[in-house]
Design a protein around this motif. Structure first.
Motif, PDB file in Angstrom:
ATOM      1  N   ASN A 186       0.653  -1.042   0.157  1.00  0.00           N
ATOM      2  CA  ASN A 186       0.072   0.058   0.118  1.00  0.00           C
ATOM      3  C   ASN A 186       0.902   1.154  -0.049  1.00  0.00           C
ATOM      4  OD1 ASN A 186      -2.445  -1.342   0.184  1.00  0.00           O
ATOM      5  ND2 ASN A 186      -2.042  -1.711   2.269  1.00  0.00           N
ATOM      6  N   GLU A 187       2.014   1.126   0.002  1.00  0.00           N
ATOM      7  CA  GLU A 187       3.076   2.224   0.166  1.00  0.00           C
ATOM      8  C   GLU A 187       4.068   1.995  -0.887  1.00  0.00           C
ATOM      9  OE1 GLU A 187       2.920   4.986   1.931  1.00  0.00           O
ATOM     10  OE2 GLU A 187       1.238   4.467   3.432  1.00  0.00           O
ATOM     11  N   PRO A 188       3.703   2.287  -2.224  1.00  0.00           N
ATOM     12  CA  PRO A 188       4.630   1.699  -3.520  1.00  0.00           C
ATOM     13  C   PRO A 188       6.066   2.535  -3.520  1.00  0.00           C
ATOM     14  CG  PRO A 188       2.932   3.109  -4.107  1.00  0.00           C
ATOM     15  CD  PRO A 188       2.521   2.761  -2.702  1.00  0.00           C
ATOM     16  N   GLY A 189       6.158   3.787  -2.595  1.00  0.00           N
ATOM     17  CA  GLY A 189       7.578   4.361  -2.560  1.00  0.00           C
ATOM     18  C   GLY A 189       8.338   3.518  -1.927  1.00  0.00           C
ATOM     19  N   LEU A 190       7.920   2.463  -1.081  1.00  0.00           N
ATOM     20  CA  LEU A 190       8.990   1.857  -0.176  1.00  0.00           C
ATOM     21  C   LEU A 190       9.846   0.747  -1.234  1.00  0.00           C
ATOM     22  CD1 LEU A 190       6.978   1.102   3.280  1.00  0.00           C
ATOM     23  CD2 LEU A 190       8.666   3.079   2.724  1.00  0.00           C
ATOM     24  N   VAL A 191       9.083   0.247  -2.261  1.00  0.00           N
ATOM     25  CA  VAL A 191       9.619  -0.629  -3.043  1.00  0.00           C
ATOM     26  C   VAL A 191      10.782  -0.609  -3.452  1.00  0.00           C
ATOM     27  CG1 VAL A 191       9.396  -2.041  -5.320  1.00  0.00           C
ATOM     28  CG2 VAL A 191       7.296  -1.594  -3.720  1.00  0.00           C
ATOM     29  N   PRO A 192      11.264   0.507  -4.243  1.00  0.00           N
ATOM     30  CA  PRO A 192      12.783   1.055  -4.672  1.00  0.00           C
ATOM     31  C   PRO A 192      13.750   0.769  -3.456  1.00  0.00           C
ATOM     32  CG  PRO A 192      11.391   2.878  -4.981  1.00  0.00           C
ATOM     33  CD  PRO A 192      10.439   1.777  -4.453  1.00  0.00           C
ATOM     34  N   LEU A 193      13.146   1.339  -2.731  1.00  0.00           N
ATOM     35  CA  LEU A 193      13.965   1.454  -1.486  1.00  0.00           C
ATOM     36  C   LEU A 193      14.424  -0.172  -0.596  1.00  0.00           C
ATOM     37  CD1 LEU A 193      12.602   4.288   0.804  1.00  0.00           C
ATOM     38  CD2 LEU A 193      14.753   4.271  -0.933  1.00  0.00           C
ATOM     39  N   ILE A 194      13.418  -0.958  -0.768  1.00  0.00           N
ATOM     40  CA  ILE A 194      13.331  -2.187  -0.069  1.00  0.00           C
ATOM     41  C   ILE A 194      14.591  -3.025  -1.116  1.00  0.00           C
ATOM     42  CG2 ILE A 194      12.207  -4.397   0.467  1.00  0.00           C
ATOM     43  CD1 ILE A 194       9.910  -2.671   0.986  1.00  0.00           C
ATOM     44  N   ILE A 195      14.267  -2.618  -2.520  1.00  0.00           N
ATOM     45  CA  ILE A 195      15.130  -3.636  -3.436  1.00  0.00           C
ATOM     46  C   ILE A 195      16.755  -3.601  -3.206  1.00  0.00           C
ATOM     47  CG2 ILE A 195      15.218  -2.127  -5.311  1.00  0.00           C
ATOM     48  CD1 ILE A 195      14.446  -5.911  -5.409  1.00  0.00           C
ATOM     49  N   TRP A 210       4.834  -9.108  -7.075  1.00  0.00           N
ATOM     50  CA  TRP A 210       3.583  -9.098  -7.667  1.00  0.00           C
ATOM     51  C   TRP A 210       3.172  -7.615  -7.659  1.00  0.00           C
ATOM     52  CZ3 TRP A 210       2.408 -12.930 -10.114  1.00  0.00           C
ATOM     53  CH2 TRP A 210       2.858 -14.314  -9.841  1.00  0.00           C
ATOM     54  N   TRP A 211       3.633  -6.674  -6.835  1.00  0.00           N
ATOM     55  CA  TRP A 211       3.041  -5.168  -7.000  1.00  0.00           C
ATOM     56  C   TRP A 211       4.231  -4.399  -7.043  1.00  0.00           C
ATOM     57  CZ3 TRP A 211       2.609  -8.247  -2.263  1.00  0.00           C
ATOM     58  CH2 TRP A 211       3.299  -7.847  -1.375  1.00  0.00           C
ATOM     59  N   SER A 212       5.481  -4.862  -7.911  1.00  0.00           N
ATOM     60  CA  SER A 212       6.740  -4.124  -8.286  1.00  0.00           C
ATOM     61  C   SER A 212       6.624  -3.540  -9.828  1.00  0.00           C
ATOM     62  CB  SER A 212       7.876  -4.777  -8.013  1.00  0.00           C
ATOM     63  OG  SER A 212       7.945  -5.106  -6.483  1.00  0.00           O
ATOM     64  N   ASP A 213       7.145  -2.497  -9.931  1.00  0.00           N
ATOM     65  CA  ASP A 213       7.143  -2.216 -11.254  1.00  0.00           C
ATOM     66  C   ASP A 213       8.320  -2.802 -12.236  1.00  0.00           C
ATOM     67  OD1 ASP A 213       9.649  -1.180 -10.644  1.00  0.00           O
ATOM     68  OD2 ASP A 213       9.090   1.100 -10.397  1.00  0.00           O
ATOM     69  N   ALA A 214       8.233  -2.468 -13.572  1.00  0.00           N
ATOM     70  CA  ALA A 214       9.160  -3.451 -14.463  1.00  0.00           C
ATOM     71  C   ALA A 214      10.561  -3.257 -14.072  1.00  0.00           C
ATOM     72  CB  ALA A 214       8.857  -2.907 -15.763  1.00  0.00           C
ATOM     73  N   ASP A 215      11.087  -2.162 -13.768  1.00  0.00           N
ATOM     74  CA  ASP A 215      12.580  -2.132 -13.331  1.00  0.00           C
ATOM     75  C   ASP A 215      12.758  -2.931 -12.097  1.00  0.00           C
ATOM     76  OD1 ASP A 215      13.006  -0.392 -15.298  1.00  0.00           O
ATOM     77  OD2 ASP A 215      12.752   1.429 -14.184  1.00  0.00           O
ATOM     78  N   VAL A 216      11.896  -2.970 -11.100  1.00  0.00           N
ATOM     79  CA  VAL A 216      12.283  -3.772  -9.740  1.00  0.00           C
ATOM     80  C   VAL A 216      11.839  -5.347 -10.196  1.00  0.00           C
ATOM     81  CG1 VAL A 216      11.307  -4.315  -7.280  1.00  0.00           C
ATOM     82  CG2 VAL A 216      11.575  -1.956  -8.226  1.00  0.00           C
ATOM     83  N   ARG A 217      11.083  -5.647 -10.853  1.00  0.00           N
ATOM     84  CA  ARG A 217      10.934  -6.960 -11.337  1.00  0.00           C
ATOM     85  C   ARG A 217      11.932  -7.431 -11.946  1.00  0.00           C
ATOM     86  NH1 ARG A 217       4.821  -8.295 -13.255  1.00  0.00           N
ATOM     87  NH2 ARG A 217       3.666  -7.968 -11.369  1.00  0.00           N
TER      88      ARG A 217
END
Length: 421
Positions: A186-195, A210-217
Motif C-alpha cells: 500500500n506504500e509503493p514508494g517503499l519498493v525501490p528502497l527495499i530492493i 507481484w506489486w513491483s514495477d517493471a524495473d524492480v521486477r
C-alpha cells in the motif's frame, strides 16, 4: 568531594547560556527566569558529568534522581539545555535518559541524534513510549541494530520505515524487512528502497514481485532467481529412496518437488484433453482463455490452479515469462499465451511495449533459475494457503504473523488483495 566545593564544570558554560546554536522552537520570552534554578540544574548536570574518578556510581545515581525530579517540572528551555549537555557523555544515567528521550522531539533529538552511549534498552524504551516523531528520529540515528529496527518497523509508521530503509547505517532484521515488504503493498514508494537493501532475501523479494514495477521486477529476477544445483546434488539419491517408499511421505514429497529438475507434470499431460502444454496454449490463443483451459495449463505446468491463476492475472506480465521459460516453452508459445489473454501484441506495426518487456524478461532468465521462482510461488501460494486462511483473509481477520511460516506469510500478502476484491 566536600559539601562546600562546587563541582568543576566538565562541559562548556555555553550549554546553559541563552540559545545561540540555531535550535529554535523555544520561545525564551515566555519562560520565567530563575537564576538559582538554572544554576542548580547546571551544577547537578556537572555532577552527573563527572568521571568515575570523581564520583562513584551511587552518588551519580542519587544526583540523577534529584535532577530527574527537577526536570519533570522544569521549563522546556531548561530541559533542552540539560539534554544537550548530557548528549556528549559516554555514560548517562538511565533515569535521565528515559525522561529526556521521550520528552518533546526538540529535546529528545539531542540524545537520539548525538548521544552514542545510549543502549538498546534506552532506545527500545523510546520506541515503546515515544511518539511517531520520536520513531522517525530514531530511524535516522547512526548505527541502529536489528532489534531496534524491528521495533520501529513494528510501529507501522510508514515514514519511520522509509527512514530506516534510507539509513545505510541501519541493520534490518528479517522480520523488519518482512514488515516493510507488507507495507509496500500500500506504500509503493517503499519498493525501490527495499530492493536496494542487502538484507532482502528471496522469500520477501518473490512476494514483492507481484506489486513491483517493471524495473524492480527485472532486478528481482536477475538477483534472486537462483539455481538449485547444490540442492539437486545433495538430494540426488533421495529421489530413488522416496520412490521406493511409494512417495507416501508428504513432507519429503513436497520438498523434492521443489528440488527436482523436471517442471512439467507428466501425469497431468497424460490425463489432459490437450496433447501437450503447447497445444493447450495454442487452443487458448485461438478460442480465448477459459477457466478450464487455464486449469489444464496450470496442471501440465506442474502448478496448482491458484498459482496459475495468479500468474495469468498478473498485470505486468513478467510472471508469464517465468512460467514459459521454466516449462521449456518457446517465444512463440509466450506470444500465443499473450494473445490467449487478449493482451495487445502490436502497436503502430511494432511489438507492443508491454509484450516487448515480457519477452526481454524471458530472454534474461535461465531455465533452472526460472524454475526456482516458479516453484517457490507454487510452494508458497498454494500449499500454504489453506481454506481457513482464505476465509480469514477474505473476512479481513488479523493473524499473529510470528505464528505463520514464511510461505504462509507470502501467501497472505500475495493473495490478500485478490481475495478481498
Amino acid at each position: 568531594m566536600t559539601a562546600s566545593a562546587a563541582p568543576e564544570p566538565i562541559l562548556p558554560e555555553s550549554d546553559f547560556a541563552p540559545d545561540a546554536d540555531g535550535i529554535g522552537d523555544i520561545d525564551e520570552t515566555t519562560e520565567l527566569v530563575f537564576p538559582a534554578r538554572q544554576t542548580l540544574l547546571k551544577r547537578l548536570s556537572d555532577v552527573v558529568c563527572l568521571p568515575e574518578t570523581r564520583v562513584n556510581a551511587f552518588e551519580r545515581a542519587v544526583t540523577a534522581d534529584l535532577l530527574v525530579e527537577m526536570l519533570r517540572e522544569a521549563q522546556k528551555g531548561e530541559r533542552l539545555k540539560v539534554s544537550r549537555r548530557l548528549s556528549r557523555l559516554s555514560e548517562v544515567p538511565h533515569s535521565l535518559v528515559r525522561l529526556l528521550i521521550t520528552d518533546e522531539p526538540d529535546i529528545a533529538r539531542c540524545l537520539i541524534e548525538d548521544c552514542d552511549s545510549l543502549s538498546d534498552t534506552d532506545l527500545l524504551y523510546c520506541v515503546r513510549n515515544g511518539t511517531a516523531h520520536h520513531h522517525r528520529l530514531l530511524a535516522q540515528r547512526k548505527h541502529i541494530g536489528p532489534v531496534i529496527c524491528e521495533a520501529i518497523a513494528d510501529t507501522g509508521d510508514a515514514e519511520a520505515v522509509e527512514s530506516l530503509l534510507r539509513n545505510r547505517q541501519s541493520t534490518l532484521s528479517q522480520a523488519a524487512i518482512e514488515v516493510a515488504v507488507a507495507m509496500s503493498q500500500n506504500e509503493p514508494g517503499l519498493v525501490p528502497l527495499i530492493i536496494k537493501r542487502l538484507e532482502l532475501r528471496p522469500s520477501s523479494a518473490y512476494v514483492m514481485f507481484w506489486w513491483s514495477d517493471a524495473d524492480v521486477r527485472r532486478t528481482i529476477l536477475s538477483r534472486f532467481a537462483v539455481n538449485r544445483e547444490v540442492m539437486q546434488d545433495a538430494a540426488a539419491d533421495v529421489f530413488a529412496m522416496a520412490a521406493k517408499e511409494g512417495w507416501n511421505d508428504a513432507l519429503s514429497r513436497k520438498a523434492l518437488q521443489f528440488i527436482e529438475r523436471r517442471q512439467r507434470n507428466r501425469e497431468a499431460i497424460k490425463k489432459s484433453p490437450f496433447d501437450s502444454l503447447e497445444d493447450a496454449i495454442k487452443d487458448a490463443a485461438s478460442r480465448g482463455m477459459t477457466r478450464h483451459t487455464a486449469e489444464e495449463i496450470s496442471y501440465m505446468s506442474g502448478l496448482k490452479p491458484s498459482t496459475g491463476a495468479k500468474i495469468l492475472r498478473d498485470r505486468g506480465g513478467e510472471g508469464l515469462a517465468v512460467l514459459c521459460k521454466a516449462t521449456g516453452l518457446k517465444k512463440a508459445d509466450l506470444r500465443n499465451l499473450w494473445r490467449a489473454l487478449r493482451r495487445p501484441a502490436e502497436k503502430d506495426g511494432d511489438t507492443h511495449p508491454d509484450l516487448a518487456r515480457v519477452l526481454l524478461a524471458y530472454d534474461m532468465l535461465a531455465v533452472d533459475r526460472a524454475q526456482t521462482v516458479l516453484r517457490y510461488w507454487n510452494w508458497s501460494l498454494s500449499s500454504a494457503l489453506t481454506h481457513v486462511m482464505i476465509r480469514a483473509i477474505a473476512r479481513g481477520e488479523s493473524f499473529d504473523m510470528d505464528e505463520l511460516s514464511v510461505p504462509q506469510r507470502t501467501a497472505m500478502l500475495a493473495f490478500s488483495q485478490d481475495l478481498k476484491a
